[in-house]
Enzyme design. Structure first.
Site, PDB file in Angstrom:
ATOM      1  CB  CYS A  33      -0.911  -0.019   1.232  1.00 35.80           C
ATOM      2  SG  CYS A  33      -2.033   1.389   1.288  1.00 35.80           S
TER       3      CYS A  33
ATOM      4  CB  CYS B  99      -1.404   3.841   8.142  1.00 30.12           C
ATOM      5  SG  CYS B  99      -2.452   4.434   6.798  1.00 30.12           S
TER       6      CYS B  99
ATOM      7  CB  CYS C  75      -0.818  -0.177   8.301  1.00 36.42           C
ATOM      8  SG  CYS C  75      -1.556  -1.442   7.251  1.00 36.42           S
TER       9      CYS C  75
ATOM     10  CB  CYS D  46     -15.285  -7.227   6.989  1.00 32.97           C
ATOM     11  SG  CYS D  46     -14.528  -5.618   6.720  1.00 32.97           S
TER      12      CYS D  46
ATOM     13  CB  CYS E 107     -18.508  -5.094   5.917  1.00 27.68           C
ATOM     14  SG  CYS E 107     -17.566  -3.672   6.460  1.00 27.68           S
TER      15      CYS E 107
ATOM     16  CB  CYS F  80     -18.242  -0.145   9.822  1.00 28.56           C
ATOM     17  SG  CYS F  80     -17.048  -0.953  10.905  1.00 28.56           S
TER      18      CYS F  80
ATOM     19  NE  ARG G   1     -17.140  -5.668  14.136  1.00 25.66           N
ATOM     20  CZ  ARG G   1     -17.406  -4.937  13.071  1.00 25.66           C
ATOM     21  NH1 ARG G   1     -16.455  -4.281  12.471  1.00 25.66           N
ATOM     22  NH2 ARG G   1     -18.627  -4.875  12.592  1.00 25.66           N
TER      23      ARG G   1
HETATM   24  N1  SAM Z   1      -6.694   0.448   3.274  1.00 27.71           N
HETATM   25  C1  SAM Z   1      -7.962   0.669   3.824  1.00 27.71           C
HETATM   26  C2  SAM Z   1      -7.992   1.809   4.831  1.00 27.71           C
HETATM   27  O1  SAM Z   1      -6.964   2.160   5.372  1.00 27.71           O
HETATM   28  O2  SAM Z   1      -9.084   2.293   5.088  1.00 27.71           O
HETATM   29  C3  SAM Z   1      -8.581  -0.571   4.449  1.00 27.71           C
HETATM   30  C4  SAM Z   1      -7.740  -1.541   5.234  1.00 27.71           C
HETATM   31  S1  SAM Z   1      -6.975  -0.913   6.729  1.00 27.71           S
HETATM   32  C5  SAM Z   1      -5.918  -2.253   7.146  1.00 27.71           C
HETATM   33  C6  SAM Z   1      -8.326  -0.934   7.897  1.00 27.71           C
HETATM   34  C7  SAM Z   1      -8.062  -0.556   9.330  1.00 27.71           C
HETATM   35  O3  SAM Z   1      -7.324  -1.573   9.990  1.00 27.71           O
HETATM   36  C8  SAM Z   1      -7.255   0.692   9.614  1.00 27.71           C
HETATM   37  O4  SAM Z   1      -7.983   1.866   9.469  1.00 27.71           O
HETATM   38  C9  SAM Z   1      -6.857   0.463  11.063  1.00 27.71           C
HETATM   39  O5  SAM Z   1      -7.831   0.995  11.935  1.00 27.71           O
HETATM   40  C10 SAM Z   1      -6.844  -1.059  11.192  1.00 27.71           C
HETATM   41  N2  SAM Z   1      -5.464  -1.542  11.424  1.00 27.71           N
HETATM   42  C11 SAM Z   1      -4.482  -1.657  10.512  1.00 27.71           C
HETATM   43  N3  SAM Z   1      -3.350  -2.114  11.067  1.00 27.71           N
HETATM   44  C12 SAM Z   1      -3.615  -2.299  12.388  1.00 27.71           C
HETATM   45  C13 SAM Z   1      -2.844  -2.753  13.487  1.00 27.71           C
HETATM   46  N4  SAM Z   1      -1.568  -3.085  13.351  1.00 27.71           N
HETATM   47  N5  SAM Z   1      -3.436  -2.819  14.701  1.00 27.71           N
HETATM   48  C14 SAM Z   1      -4.749  -2.481  14.848  1.00 27.71           C
HETATM   49  N6  SAM Z   1      -5.516  -2.052  13.836  1.00 27.71           N
HETATM   50  C15 SAM Z   1      -4.967  -1.954  12.619  1.00 27.71           C
HETATM   51  C1  DTB Z   2     -11.002  -2.678  11.787  1.00 26.37           C
HETATM   52  O1  DTB Z   2     -11.352  -1.716  12.482  1.00 26.37           O
HETATM   53  N1  DTB Z   2     -10.116  -3.596  12.162  1.00 26.37           N
HETATM   54  C2  DTB Z   2      -9.912  -4.573  11.104  1.00 26.37           C
HETATM   55  C3  DTB Z   2     -10.936  -4.130  10.044  1.00 26.37           C
HETATM   56  N2  DTB Z   2     -11.473  -2.921  10.582  1.00 26.37           N
HETATM   57  C4  DTB Z   2     -10.582  -4.042   8.637  1.00 26.37           C
HETATM   58  C5  DTB Z   2      -8.503  -4.685  10.677  1.00 26.37           C
HETATM   59  C6  DTB Z   2      -7.526  -4.984  11.786  1.00 26.37           C
HETATM   60  C7  DTB Z   2      -6.188  -5.200  11.177  1.00 26.37           C
HETATM   61  C8  DTB Z   2      -5.167  -5.627  12.168  1.00 26.37           C
HETATM   62  C9  DTB Z   2      -3.829  -5.776  11.553  1.00 26.37           C
HETATM   63  C10 DTB Z   2      -3.753  -6.825  10.484  1.00 26.37           C
HETATM   64  O2  DTB Z   2      -4.189  -7.979  10.691  1.00 26.37           O
HETATM   65  O3  DTB Z   2      -3.161  -6.548   9.417  1.00 26.37           O
HETATM   66 FE1  SF4 Z   3      -2.826   1.174   3.416  1.00 28.85          FE
HETATM   67 FE2  SF4 Z   3      -2.684   0.004   5.789  1.00 28.85          FE
HETATM   68 FE3  SF4 Z   3      -3.071   2.608   5.643  1.00 28.85          FE
HETATM   69 FE4  SF4 Z   3      -5.053   0.942   4.858  1.00 28.85          FE
HETATM   70  S1  SF4 Z   3      -4.216   1.173   6.913  1.00 28.85           S
HETATM   71  S2  SF4 Z   3      -4.329   2.768   3.787  1.00 28.85           S
HETATM   72  S3  SF4 Z   3      -3.804  -0.739   4.020  1.00 28.85           S
HETATM   73  S4  SF4 Z   3      -1.238   1.498   4.944  1.00 28.85           S
END
Ligand code: SAM
Ligand code: DTB
Ligand code: SF4
Length: 325
Positions: free
Chosen positions: A51, A55, A58, A95, A127, A187, A259
């Site tokens: 990506c 973030c 992430c 989802c 979702c 959500c 959640r």
């Molecule tokens: N790329 C899209 C976005 O950012 O909206 C969708 C996928 S992104 C992985 C969805 C959500 O996962 C993020 O907004 C964040 O709240 C959660 N998330 C990602 N990495 C995480 C982590 N290491 N621990 C907890 N939540 C995480």
């Molecule tokens: C949300 O609030 N938590 C989920 C879902 N929406 C998409 C994602 C959590 C991701 C945790 C880190 C991972 O497994 O990559």
């Molecule tokens: Fe990309 Fe992860 Fe950020 Fe979603 S949360 S926009 S997958 S870097």
């Protein structure tokens, strides 16, 4: 009428002595929800890693060196098979997550629309969380049968650019607006344990509480600290902070599904039980979140048995006519 909470009021709730806070939240929960009923969502990463965003939490951001392997968009057939598994396991919602900054109008989006149609036809709520979307794209998702769109605000407006610099808090709110205009349910939640202050946590809940209508679903994630990301060394979130966040969310978002999301693998069953008592009524179940592990499905069902919880049926919140359409 839903009350417009001030930050001061929310902070006072958050700082209430813990057991009193849990007891107040449990009262609100009883008033607005069937206690003991928990929505079970299954998560599937349909496009993983690579990506362009930054973030800091992430593992899927291309710029960090994590163990996540990049995987192109899955096929509709593969996703359909995963949905069958999720359904037979008892999930009512699926989802779909994609490591995209935003949706582009291309063949991949058409494929996602097909996935949504396919899963919806199996009687599961679908979702998606695909990054930013325009109103037009949100409408196409709605027409394909999407039930909810997940788009987290993640933290407070003030803290946002300490965590993410490649987009703004306003961008996030813009997508949420587009999703609403398309008639989808929203959500949106965030993450704790990223080094934010209590004020930031309150600021995040404040923004969510002022959305009209309030989001139907609010995920509260505890950071899963992943090696290679800038937040890899953050200390684990104390369970008491999670309980406070959930209880506060339950009180100021009375009708919302709150959640208990990422981070459950590090929580004891007793800790999770307190979260359910404090008003959490939804979880992600399945051995994997998007890229990190989650409790084993059987262990979650054992926990449900012990705590007397039952999985909520799909479309339980929708009028029957809409289900039959
Ligand atoms: N790329 C899209 C976005 O950012 O909206 C969708 C996928 S992104 C992985 C969805 C959500 O996962 C993020 O907004 C964040 O709240 C959660 N998330 C990602 N990495 C995480 C982590 N290491 N621990 C907890 N939540 C995480
Ligand atoms: C949300 O609030 N938590 C989920 C879902 N929406 C998409 C994602 C959590 C991701 C945790 C880190 C991972 O497994 O990559
Ligand atoms: Fe990309 Fe992860 Fe950020 Fe979603 S949360 S926009 S997958 S870097």
């Amino acid at each position: 009428m839903i009350k417009d909470w001030t930050k001061e009021e929310i902070l006072a709730i958050y700082n209430t002595p813990l057991l009193e806070l849990v007891s107040k939240a449990a009262e609100v929960h009883k008033q607005f929800h069937k206690t003991g009923e928990v929505q079970v969502s299954s998560l599937l990463s349909i496009k993983t890693g690579g990506c362009p965003e930054d973030c800091s939490y992430c593992p899927q951001a291309a710029r960090y060196h994590t163990e996540v392997k990049v995987h192109k968009l899955m096929s509709v057939a593969e996703v359909s098979a995963c949905a069958d598994n999720a359904k037979s396991g008892g999930a009512s919602r699926m989802c779909l997550g994609a490591a995209w900054r935003e949706v582009r109008d291309n063949k991949d989006f058409d494929k996602v629309l097909d996935m949504v149609k396919t899963i919806n036809s199996k009687g599961l709520e679908v979702c998606a969380t695909l990054g930013m979307v325009t109103e037009d794209q949100a409408k196409k998702l709605a027409e394909a049968g999407l039930y909810a769109y997940n788009h987290n605000i993640d933290t407070s407006e003030e803290n946002y650019n300490n965590i993410i610099s490649t987009r703004t808090f306003e961008d996030r709110l813009g997508t949420i607006k587009n999703v609403r205009k398309a008639g989808l349910t929203v959500c949106s939640g965030g993450i704790i344990g990223m080094g934010e202050s209590a004020e930031d946590r309150i600021g995040m809940l404040y923004t969510l509480s002022l959305l009209r209508p309030q989001p139907e679903s609010v995920p509260i994630n505890a950071l899963v600290a992943v090696e290679g990301t800038p937040l890899a060394d953050q200390p684990p979130v104390p369970i008491w902070d999670m309980v406070r966040m959930i209880a506060t969310a339950r009180i100021i978002l009375p009708r919302t599904s709150v959640r208990l999301s990422a981070g459950r693998l590090s929580m004891s069953m007793e800790g999770q039980a307190l979260c359910f008592l404090a008003g959490a009524n939804s979880i992600f179940a399945g051995d994997k979140l998007l890229t990190t592990p989650n409790p084993k499905y059987n262990e979650d069902m054992e926990m449900f048995k012990i705590l007397g919880l039952t999985p909520k049926k799909a479309f339980a919140d929708k009028p029957v006519e809409e289900i039959l359409e």
